[in-house]
Scaffold this active site. Structure first.
Site, mmCIF file in Angstrom:
data_model
loop_
_atom_site.group_PDB
_atom_site.id
_atom_site.type_symbol
_atom_site.label_atom_id
_atom_site.label_comp_id
_atom_site.label_asym_id
_atom_site.label_seq_id
_atom_site.Cartn_x
_atom_site.Cartn_y
_atom_site.Cartn_z
ATOM 1 N N ALA A 74 0.837 -1.200 0.000
ATOM 2 C CA ALA A 74 0.000 0.000 0.000
ATOM 3 C C ALA A 74 0.865 1.241 0.000
ATOM 4 O O ALA A 74 1.805 1.349 0.788
ATOM 5 C CB ALA A 74 -0.889 -0.006 1.247
ATOM 6 N N GLY A 83 8.148 6.045 -6.853
ATOM 7 C CA GLY A 83 9.117 4.992 -6.593
ATOM 8 C C GLY A 83 8.969 4.260 -5.276
ATOM 9 O O GLY A 83 9.687 3.290 -5.027
ATOM 10 N N GLY A 85 6.495 2.324 -4.148
ATOM 11 C CA GLY A 85 6.018 0.955 -4.344
ATOM 12 C C GLY A 85 7.143 0.034 -4.797
ATOM 13 O O GLY A 85 7.340 -1.053 -4.253
ATOM 14 N N GLU A 107 -1.342 -12.405 -5.137
ATOM 15 C CA GLU A 107 -2.595 -12.332 -5.885
ATOM 16 C C GLU A 107 -2.944 -10.871 -6.068
ATOM 17 O O GLU A 107 -2.781 -10.072 -5.146
ATOM 18 C CB GLU A 107 -3.724 -13.023 -5.113
ATOM 19 N N ASN A 112 -6.706 -4.223 -11.242
ATOM 20 C CA ASN A 112 -5.743 -3.325 -10.601
ATOM 21 C C ASN A 112 -4.546 -3.060 -11.532
ATOM 22 O O ASN A 112 -3.450 -3.602 -11.367
ATOM 23 C CB ASN A 112 -5.281 -3.938 -9.275
ATOM 24 N N TYR A 119 4.193 -4.778 -10.769
ATOM 25 C CA TYR A 119 4.752 -6.133 -10.631
ATOM 26 C C TYR A 119 5.468 -6.563 -11.914
ATOM 27 O O TYR A 119 6.519 -7.198 -11.861
ATOM 28 C CB TYR A 119 3.647 -7.133 -10.246
HETATM 29 C C1 LIG Z 1 0.111 -0.293 -6.622
HETATM 30 C C2 LIG Z 1 0.826 0.777 -5.775
HETATM 31 C C3 LIG Z 1 1.373 0.134 -4.516
HETATM 32 C C4 LIG Z 1 1.980 1.381 -6.615
HETATM 33 O O1 LIG Z 1 2.745 2.238 -5.760
HETATM 34 P P1 LIG Z 1 3.629 3.456 -6.341
HETATM 35 O O2 LIG Z 1 4.477 3.961 -5.223
HETATM 36 O O3 LIG Z 1 2.764 4.420 -7.036
HETATM 37 O O4 LIG Z 1 4.538 2.687 -7.422
HETATM 38 P P2 LIG Z 1 5.922 3.215 -8.067
HETATM 39 O O5 LIG Z 1 5.926 4.721 -8.086
HETATM 40 O O6 LIG Z 1 7.059 2.561 -7.380
HETATM 41 O O7 LIG Z 1 5.766 2.674 -9.563
HETATM 42 C C5 LIG Z 1 6.738 1.826 -10.152
HETATM 43 C C6 LIG Z 1 6.289 1.461 -11.564
HETATM 44 O O8 LIG Z 1 5.071 0.726 -11.527
HETATM 45 C C7 LIG Z 1 4.238 1.111 -12.664
HETATM 46 N N1 LIG Z 1 3.040 1.835 -12.201
HETATM 47 C C8 LIG Z 1 2.761 2.215 -10.926
HETATM 48 N N2 LIG Z 1 1.549 2.832 -10.869
HETATM 49 C C9 LIG Z 1 1.077 2.837 -12.146
HETATM 50 C C10 LIG Z 1 -0.121 3.335 -12.741
HETATM 51 N N3 LIG Z 1 -1.077 3.961 -12.005
HETATM 52 N N4 LIG Z 1 -0.298 3.143 -14.061
HETATM 53 C C11 LIG Z 1 0.637 2.530 -14.821
HETATM 54 N N5 LIG Z 1 1.815 2.054 -14.312
HETATM 55 C C12 LIG Z 1 2.023 2.194 -12.996
HETATM 56 C C13 LIG Z 1 5.113 2.030 -13.504
HETATM 57 O O9 LIG Z 1 5.868 1.205 -14.359
HETATM 58 C C14 LIG Z 1 5.992 2.658 -12.429
HETATM 59 O O10 LIG Z 1 7.184 3.184 -12.941
HETATM 60 P P3 LIG Z 1 7.194 4.707 -13.522
HETATM 61 O O11 LIG Z 1 6.492 5.575 -12.521
HETATM 62 O O12 LIG Z 1 8.665 4.999 -13.634
HETATM 63 O O13 LIG Z 1 6.464 4.649 -14.822
HETATM 64 C C15 LIG Z 1 -0.166 1.937 -5.410
HETATM 65 O O14 LIG Z 1 -0.802 2.384 -6.591
HETATM 66 C C16 LIG Z 1 -1.227 1.556 -4.393
HETATM 67 O O15 LIG Z 1 -1.007 1.608 -3.173
HETATM 68 N N6 LIG Z 1 -2.441 1.173 -4.886
HETATM 69 C C17 LIG Z 1 -3.561 0.844 -3.992
HETATM 70 C C18 LIG Z 1 -3.279 -0.402 -3.208
HETATM 71 C C19 LIG Z 1 -2.988 -1.591 -4.117
HETATM 72 O O16 LIG Z 1 -3.612 -1.771 -5.138
HETATM 73 N N7 LIG Z 1 -2.005 -2.431 -3.704
HETATM 74 C C20 LIG Z 1 -1.620 -3.628 -4.420
HETATM 75 C C21 LIG Z 1 -2.541 -4.734 -4.059
HETATM 76 S S1 LIG Z 1 -2.050 -6.283 -4.780
#
Ligand SMILES: CC(C)(COP(=O)(O)OP(=O)(O)OC[C@H]1O[C@@H](n2cnc3c(N)ncnc32)[C@H](O)[C@@H]1OP(=O)(O)O)[C@@H](O)C(=O)NCCC(=O)NCCS
Length: 147
Positions: A74, A83, A85, A107, A112, A119
């Site tokens: 999260a 960055g 995540g 999973e 999403n 991933y």
């Molecule tokens: C999924 C989640 C954890 C990603 O976290 P984040 O800190 O935004 O991710 P990052 O900034 O490290 O992203 C790394 C890469 O992932 C991909 N990515 C992340 N979010 C994306 C989006 N909304 N759309 C497309 N690609 C995405 C991109 O390749 C990104 O690299 P870039 O920004 O250089 O293009 C966040 O959106 C979240 O908390 N979502 C709600 C909870 C959730 O769904 N958790 C996962 C449950 S399985």
């Protein structure tokens, strides 16, 4: 942004519950008691990302023998696409590896797109499909990677 990455224990349960609720707005609620119970179990690693004193997100891993499961990940909406995540996935996998994990799985809802994109860019591959896995009726992708 370069987040600080820190290991967390059961004392962080309230914080993890608050971060989880904000990240999964309207989704399934995991309260502090649920995190406390999970973190007291064997093979658990929780890792928090912070910027200064401000928590940005966390990852929860469980390792049993040589297999690790990513239980949740999260990042706060205000901190996304910077960055955190990616850094949490890396730190979570390193923690599991230190416990002896050779493989990891997770999973994720087929709906999403953000998480699936993250991933795919961090070495995970699709390993299966679970029909109507989530309470809202959506399917889950099973993804895995070796460590
Ligand atoms: C999924 C989640 C954890 C990603 O976290 P984040 O800190 O935004 O991710 P990052 O900034 O490290 O992203 C790394 C890469 O992932 C991909 N990515 C992340 N979010 C994306 C989006 N909304 N759309 C497309 N690609 C995405 C991109 O390749 C990104 O690299 P870039 O920004 O250089 O293009 C966040 O959106 C979240 O908390 N979502 C709600 C909870 C959730 O769904 N958790 C996962 C449950 S399985």
């Amino acid at each position: 942004m370069s987040a600080d990455i820190l290991a967390a224990g059961p004392e962080s349960s309230e914080l993890l519950a608050a971060l989880h609720a904000k990240a999964f707005d309207g989704g399934e609620v995991w309260d502090a008691a649920a995190f406390e119970a999970l973190l007291a179990g064997p093979g658990m690693d929780a890792v928090i990302a912070r910027e200064g004193e401000a928590p940005l997100g966390f990852i929860l891993m469980r390792t049993i023998a040589d297999e690790a499961e990513m239980l949740t990940l999260a990042v706060l909406p205000s901190a996304r696409r910077a960055g955190a995540g990616r850094a949490l996935v890396k730190a979570g996998l390193e923690a599991a590896q230190r416990r002896g994990a050779a493989n990891a799985f997770l999973e994720v809802s087929v709906n999403n797109a953000a998480a699936i994109a993250l991933y795919r860019t961090t070495g995970w591959n699709e390993a299966g499909h679970r029909t109507r896995y989530y309470r809202d009726g959506s399917d889950a992708l099973v993804m895995s990677r070796s460590l």
